[in-house]
Design a protein around this motif. Structure first.
Motif, PDB file in Angstrom:
ATOM      1  N   ILE A 249      -1.689  -5.818   7.670  1.00 26.12           N
ATOM      2  CA  ILE A 249      -1.871  -5.238   6.655  1.00 26.12           C
ATOM      3  C   ILE A 249      -0.771  -4.122   6.332  1.00 26.12           C
ATOM      4  N   ALA A 250      -0.631  -3.809   4.815  1.00 32.61           N
ATOM      5  CA  ALA A 250       0.590  -3.012   4.790  1.00 32.61           C
ATOM      6  C   ALA A 250      -0.051  -2.335   3.389  1.00 32.61           C
ATOM      7  N   LEU A 251       0.210  -1.018   3.330  1.00 33.01           N
ATOM      8  CA  LEU A 251      -0.090  -0.071   2.118  1.00 33.01           C
ATOM      9  C   LEU A 251       1.280   0.107   1.514  1.00 33.01           C
ATOM     10  N   LEU A 252       1.171  -0.284  -0.111  1.00 35.95           N
ATOM     11  CA  LEU A 252       2.080  -0.354  -0.835  1.00 35.95           C
ATOM     12  C   LEU A 252       2.149   0.988  -1.821  1.00 35.95           C
ATOM     13  N   THR A 253       3.417   1.712  -1.667  1.00 37.90           N
ATOM     14  CA  THR A 253       3.387   3.089  -2.296  1.00 37.90           C
ATOM     15  C   THR A 253       4.488   2.936  -3.479  1.00 37.90           C
ATOM     16  N   PRO A 254       4.461   3.772  -4.552  1.00 36.93           N
ATOM     17  CA  PRO A 254       5.424   3.841  -5.365  1.00 36.93           C
ATOM     18  C   PRO A 254       6.695   4.613  -4.994  1.00 36.93           C
ATOM     19  N   GLY A 255       6.390   5.466  -3.661  1.00 32.26           N
ATOM     20  CA  GLY A 255       7.606   6.306  -3.458  1.00 32.26           C
ATOM     21  C   GLY A 255       7.144   7.594  -3.239  1.00 32.26           C
ATOM     22  N   PRO A 256       7.877   8.315  -2.490  1.00 35.14           N
ATOM     23  CA  PRO A 256       7.631   9.811  -2.226  1.00 35.14           C
ATOM     24  C   PRO A 256       7.572  10.666  -3.501  1.00 35.14           C
ATOM     25  N   TYR A 257       8.112  10.253  -4.843  1.00 34.37           N
ATOM     26  CA  TYR A 257       7.766  11.202  -5.951  1.00 34.37           C
ATOM     27  C   TYR A 257       6.329  10.657  -6.577  1.00 34.37           C
ATOM     28  N   ASN A 258       5.773   9.988  -6.046  1.00 31.80           N
ATOM     29  CA  ASN A 258       4.333   9.655  -6.667  1.00 31.80           C
ATOM     30  C   ASN A 258       3.544  10.915  -6.301  1.00 31.80           C
ATOM     31  N   GLU A 259       2.542  11.390  -7.295  1.00 32.52           N
ATOM     32  CA  GLU A 259       1.845  12.591  -7.084  1.00 32.52           C
ATOM     33  C   GLU A 259       0.921  12.508  -5.872  1.00 32.52           C
ATOM     34  N   THR A 260       0.383  11.200  -5.220  1.00 33.85           N
ATOM     35  CA  THR A 260      -0.317  11.315  -4.256  1.00 33.85           C
ATOM     36  C   THR A 260       0.251  10.712  -3.018  1.00 33.85           C
ATOM     37  N   TYR A 261       1.674  10.976  -3.109  1.00 34.49           N
ATOM     38  CA  TYR A 261       2.296  10.096  -1.894  1.00 34.49           C
ATOM     39  C   TYR A 261       1.912  10.810  -0.658  1.00 34.49           C
ATOM     40  N   PHE A 262       1.411  12.264  -0.532  1.00 33.41           N
ATOM     41  CA  PHE A 262       0.871  12.526   0.893  1.00 33.41           C
ATOM     42  C   PHE A 262      -0.383  11.694   1.125  1.00 33.41           C
ATOM     43  N   GLU A 263      -1.082  11.470   0.471  1.00 37.55           N
ATOM     44  CA  GLU A 263      -2.221  10.673   0.728  1.00 37.55           C
ATOM     45  C   GLU A 263      -1.989   9.207   1.239  1.00 37.55           C
ATOM     46  N   HIS A 264      -0.870   8.598   0.515  1.00 33.88           N
ATOM     47  CA  HIS A 264      -0.400   7.232   0.929  1.00 33.88           C
ATOM     48  C   HIS A 264      -0.129   7.171   2.461  1.00 33.88           C
ATOM     49  N   ALA A 265       0.851   8.252   2.805  1.00 36.32           N
ATOM     50  CA  ALA A 265       1.366   8.178   4.149  1.00 36.32           C
ATOM     51  C   ALA A 265       0.216   8.483   5.201  1.00 36.32           C
TER      52      ALA A 265
END
Length: 323
Positions: A249-265
């Motif tokens: 399972i992977a989690l797809l993020t728009p990248g570090p400039y997204n407003e909630t990137y901390f949560e993704h990582a």
């Protein structure tokens, strides 16, 4: 509670019950606003709400006298852990703004939570059924229970998804709800977000950070733990994969400039998922793969953290490189 004035007041007040002490130090809510601290939710109340009375009893008078230090520890922990919410419009704050978190938790009684749980589960089942029908048999449109123009004219309606049948007929794995107290003190749902809702990571970080400041209260009040909910989410996703427990399972993020990137990582690390961006993935023969140094490796499930229209440049937004 006004911490700045607490030191002098602690010298003047010495009630036997910590709750009385806390009540005497608190500032009542403005008229017309619900006062979470006081019984009945009224600022004119002269007694603490039962949950808050129990909370202050557990932290004791020593804990009340130590609130400033605990708040400093909390803010330091937020900074040290790098908990941020990216802000694009606030030039004065910079791109990454430290996460704002109150020292005191929001206390919800078991009775209130039972009502909330029943309500949000009912609404989630309804929303999932509506999604399944609108992209499937469309009985709601055929019977004019929903106006066709309202659905097909909505910018969020994805025509390319018509006829798609997701595993387990589950369209909504994660839903976020906005809750508020009504005039009668009961909880009401005032809104929901079904498209890549944020909150799961911040929720967990909030709980850990506050629990560290009040360990005795959290243990003594038997606060419901959160780990089982995250475990159930992952188990549910794996059950829908043919590979079962061995599913990647992977989690797809728009990248570090997204407003909630901390949560993704944070979520990827906590759940043991591979954090990926669109360029890390490729599709071959209608199968999703992760690009690695040793070659392509299959991805069996994907938790996306971007809105639907950005997901596929071929079927949806051709100017998007996020999906």
């Amino acid at each position: 509670m006004n911490n700045d004035a607490s030191d002098s007041l602690f010298d003047e007040l010495s009630p036997d019950h910590p709750g009385d002490w806390a009540l005497s130090l608190s500032v009542p809510a403005d008229p017309g606003h619900r006062d979470e601290l006081r019984a009945g939710g009224k600022s004119s109340g002269d007694a603490l709400a039962p949950a808050w009375d129990s909370f202050f009893e557990h932290i004791g008078t020593d804990g009340l006298a130590d609130l400033s230090r605990r708040n400093d520890n909390l803010q330091r922990q937020i900074r040290d852990n790098g908990v941020t919410y990216n802000v694009y419009a606030d030039a004065s704050a910079g791109l990454q703004r430290p996460w704002a978190l109150d020292l005191f938790p929001m206390l919800v009684s078991p009775q209130d939570w039972a009502q909330i749980e029943t309500g949000v589960l009912q609404r989630t089942r309804l929303l999932n059924a509506i999604m399944g029908d609108l992209y499937g048999e469309r009985e709601l449109l055929k019977r004019a229970l929903l106006p066709a123009a309202l659905v097909q004219g909505h910018p969020g309606y994805l025509r390319s998804m018509q006829g798609v049948k997701p595993p387990g007929d589950t369209w909504l794995h994660i839903v976020g709800f906005d809750l508020a107290h009504g005039p009668d003190g009961r909880w009401w749902v005032v809104g929901q977000r079904t498209q890549a809702p944020s909150g799961l990571g911040y929720l967990l970080e909030n709980r850990i950070a506050i629990a560290r400041q009040f360990p005795k209260a959290f243990a003594g009040m038997k606060v419901q733990r959160l780990a089982a909910s995250y475990r159930a989410l992952m188990e549910g996703i794996k059950r829908m994969c043919p590979e079962g427990e061995n599913a990647r399972i992977a989690l797809l993020t728009p990248g570090p400039y997204n407003e909630t990137y901390f949560e993704h990582a944070y979520l990827a690390r906590y759940l043991g998922l591979t954090l990926v961006e669109g360029n890390d993935l490729t599709v071959r023969d209608q199968r999703l793969y992760l690009k690695t140094l040793s070659g392509l490796e299959p991805v069996h499930a994907l938790i996306k953290r971007l809105d639907d229209e950005w997901l596929d440049p071929l079927e949806l937004r051709s100017d998007s490189r996020l999906g």
